[in-house]
Design an enzyme around this catalytic site. Structure first.
Site, PDB file in Angstrom:
ATOM      1  CB  SER A   1      16.303 -40.528  44.347  1.00 10.94           C
ATOM      2  OG  SER A   1      16.495 -39.820  45.379  1.00 10.94           O
TER       3      SER A   1
ATOM      4  CG  HIS B   1      20.421 -41.312  47.773  1.00  5.75           C
ATOM      5  ND1 HIS B   1      20.585 -40.209  47.072  1.00  5.75           N
ATOM      6  CD2 HIS B   1      19.670 -41.868  47.422  1.00  5.75           C
ATOM      7  CE1 HIS B   1      19.469 -40.046  46.916  1.00  5.75           C
ATOM      8  NE2 HIS B   1      18.847 -41.018  46.866  1.00  5.75           N
TER       9      HIS B   1
ATOM     10  CG  ASP C   1      22.550 -37.808  47.649  1.00  2.00           C
ATOM     11  OD1 ASP C   1      22.044 -38.327  48.378  1.00  2.00           O
ATOM     12  OD2 ASP C   1      22.118 -37.385  46.846  1.00  2.00           O
TER      13      ASP C   1
END
Length: 502
Positions: A443, A214, A178
C-alpha cells in the site's frame, strides 16, 4: 535507567498495529459475516452483452417483480447495472433477460491489505505544523521539509533528482481510492481538489477507531506539500482527488471500487491509485442477507456462477480508464504469495487489465546505517514475474523484528521502525491531533509509482497517457534482483529522476 530502557522497548511493541489480513475465504462479509454495518439487501452487478441497450435490460429487470428491488445505477459506458434485492430468485431470472451476459453477487470484502503501522511522537494541529526538527535532522533533509531526513523512500525512487529537473507534478491530478481521509491535515489540505464517498452512511472524513487513516498516509506519500514543514510527497505540486470506496474498517463492495474508478476518470484524474486488494472466494457459501432469522432470503453463492465474473466488471472499469488516458496503479498485496507458483487465486485489482501491479522493497537496518541498500524485496510482498509490473519503496522488516534502540537525527525508536515509510496519517479524534506515522506494505509502494506517473503527466500534459507512462517507466527503471524481468521487481525499480529525463 534500566526501567526506562525496558519501557522504550516494550511500549513501541504495544503501539505496533497489525491491521487484519485478507485471508482466503474469510474476507467475505456479506450476510451473517457482516455484523458491523446497518443491514442492507444483497447487491448484484448485471453485466450486459456488448452492444446491448441498458435501458431495455433495466426495464426487464424491473419487470421481474422480485422483492424490494432497487435499481441503484446503470453505467452505460461500462455496460454494468447495479441492483439490490433480497430475493434469491433474482439472479436466475435476470440471466434469462435478452442482452444479459452474466449476473454476479456484489460481494463485500475486506480490501485492507495487512499493514504494519507505528505512530511517531511528533504531533501537530489542523492548520498548524509540527515543531521543527533538530540541527542534525535539517542537515540531512532531502528537501525543504525538516522531517524529510526520515524519508529514505524519496531517495529510493529518486524523487529529488526529478525535482532538480523542475518536475514536481504541477498540473497532474491523482485520485486516491481508499478508506476515509483526514481532510483537514495541513500537509495535504491545500492539494485536495475533490472528495466523494461511495460508502453509504459514511462521509469522506475518516472516523476509524484505530486512529490511522490508511488513505491519508497514501495521499501524503503522493502529494504532501513542499512547504518547509514536516514531510513532502513525491509529487508535491500534484492535486488530489480523495475517493472513499472502503469504509473506515477497510471493507467495501466491488461495485464501490468500480464506481470510484469511473468517477475519478470522469472527473479528470490522470492517475488512479488503489492501495487495496483481495482475493475472490472460491468456495460455495450461503449468504443470509444479514437476516439470519429469515431463511426466505438465503442465497447459495457459487464461485463459477455468481463470483467469477466480478473480474469482468472491474476489467471494464480499468480498461475504460486506460482508454480515456488514465494510468491505474494498484498494490500487489502483502501475503508473500509467489504467483509464479500459486495458480488457485490472485490479488485484485492488481491483476486487472491495464493496471500497474506494484511490489514492495525497502531497507533492513537503515536506522543503524543510512548507507545500507534500499532495495531488499519486502518480507511480505506478493510477487510473480507475470504479475508484478514494477517495484517501489514500501518498507521492510525482519522476523524477529530488530528492536535495538537507535537515534536518527534526534528521533529515538526501535530500529525496525525506521525501515518503514514515514509520512502522515495518524489522528487522535478526541483531541483533533495529527501525528506523523511510519507504515509498511505494498500500500505504501503503490503511491510512489502513482506519484512518479504524476510527474510524467505534469511534464507532458495532454500528451501523457498510460502507454507513455509505462514506456518511460520501462526505459528508466533500475534492474535490481535477477537480471531482466523478475518476480520481485517486474520490469525494474521505478526511477522518477530518469523517467522525467526523456
Amino acid at each position: 535507567m534500566k526501567r526506562n530502557q525496558l519501557m522504550r522497548l516494550v511500549l513501541p511493541l504495544m503501539m505496533l498495529i497489525v491491521i487484519a489480513s485478507c485471508k482466503k475465504d474469510l474476507n467475505i462479509i456479506n450476510g451473517s459475516l457482516n455484523k458491523s454495518k446497518k443491514q442492507q439487501d444483497r447487491g448484484f452487478i448485471v453485466i450486459a452483452q456488448e452492444g446491448a441497450k441498458l435501458e431495455t435490460i433495466s426495464e426487464g429487470l424491473t419487470a421481474l417483480g422480485v422483492k424490494k428491488f432497487k435499481l441503484k445505477e446503470a453505467i452505460k459506458e461500462l455496460g454494468l447495472i447495479h441492483v439490490q434485492t433480497p430475493d434469491p430468485s433474482f439472479p436466475e431470472k435476470a440471466r434469462k433477460i435478452p442482452g444479459v451476459q452474466s449476473v454476479a453477487v456484489d460481494i463485500v470484502m475486506n480490501w485492507r491489505l495487512p499493514t504494519k503501522v507505528y505512530r511517531s511522537s511528533v504531533s501537530y494541529k489542523p492548520g498548524a505544523h509540527a515543531a521543527a526538527a533538530g540541527p542534525m535532522a535539517k542537515s540531512n533533509a532531502l528537501a525543504n521539509n525538516p522531517y524529510s531526513f526520515l524519508q529514505w523512500d524519496l531517495q529510493s525512487i529518486k524523487a529529488p533528482q526529478a525535482w532538480q529537473k523542475g518536475y514536481k507534478g504541477r498540473g497532474a491530478k491523482v485520485a486516491v481510492l481508499d478508506g476515509g481521509f483526514l481532510l483537514n491535515d495541513a500537509e495535504i489540505k491545500p492539494n485536495i481538489i475533490l472528495t466523494h464517498s461511495f460508502i453509504e452512511g459514511e462521509e469522506v472524513q475518516y472516523h476509524g477507531a484505530e486512529g490511522f487513516s490508511h488513505g491519508t498516509h497514501v495521499a501524503g506519500t503522493i502529494a504532501a506539500l513542499d512547504d518547509a514543514y514536516g514531510v513532502v510527497g513525491v509529487a508535491p505540486e500534484a492535486k488530489l482527488m480523495l475517493v472513499k470506496v472502503l469504509d473506515d474498517n477497510g471493507s467495501g463492495p466491488w461495485s464501490g471500487i468500480i464506481d470510484g474508478i469511473f468517477y475519478a476518470v470522469n472527473h479528470g484524474a490522470n492517475v488512479i491509485n488503489m492501495s487495496l486488494g483481495g482475493e475472490l472466494p472460491r468456495r460455495t457459501f450461503v449468504d443470509d442477507n444479514g437476516t439470519p432469522d429469515d431463511p426466505s432470503d438465503d442465497y447459495t453463492v457459487v464461485y463459477d456462477r455468481d463470483v467469477r465474473d466480478l473480474v469482468i466488471a472491474m476489467n471494464r472499469a480499468t480498461i475504460y480508464a486506460n482508454l480515456l488516458g488514465t494510468t491505474v496503479v494498484a498494490a500487489a498485496g502483502n501475503d508473500a504469495y509467489n504467483y509464479d507458483v500459486e495458480k488457485n487465486f490472485i490479488t485484485y485489482p492488481a491483476a486487472c487489465l491495464g493496471v500497474l501491479s506494484i511490489s514492495s522493497n525497502g531497507p533492513l537496518g537503515w536506522g543503524i546505517n543510512q548507507d545500507t541498500t534500499l532495495y531488499r524485496p519486502s518480507i511480505f510482498t506478493n510477487s510473480g514475474k507475470n504479475f508484478i509490473s514494477y517495484g517501489a519503496p514500501g518498507g521492510n522488516y525482519s522476523i524477529p523484528i530488530n528492536t535495538t534502540i537507535v537515534n536518527v537525527g534526534g528521533v529515538v525508536n526501535p530500529e525496525y521502525v525506521f525501515d518503514f515509510v514515514f509520512n502522515i496519517g495518524a489522528w487522535d479524534e478526541a483531541t483533533d491531533t495529527y501525528y506523523y506515522t511510519w507504515s509498511a506494505g505494498t500500500s505504501m509502494a503503490a503511491p510512489h509509482v502513482s506519484a512518479a506517473a504524476a510527474l510524467i503527466y505534469g511534464k507532458y500534459g495532454r500528451l501523457a497517457n498510460p502507454l507513455l507512462v509505462d514506456l518511460l517507466f520501462r526505459k528508466s527503471a533500475t534492474d535490481y534482483g535477477t537480471p531482466g524481468k523478475d518476480r520481485f521487481f517486474g520490469n525494474g525499480q521505478v526511477n522518477a529522476g530518469k523517467a522525467v529525463s526523456y
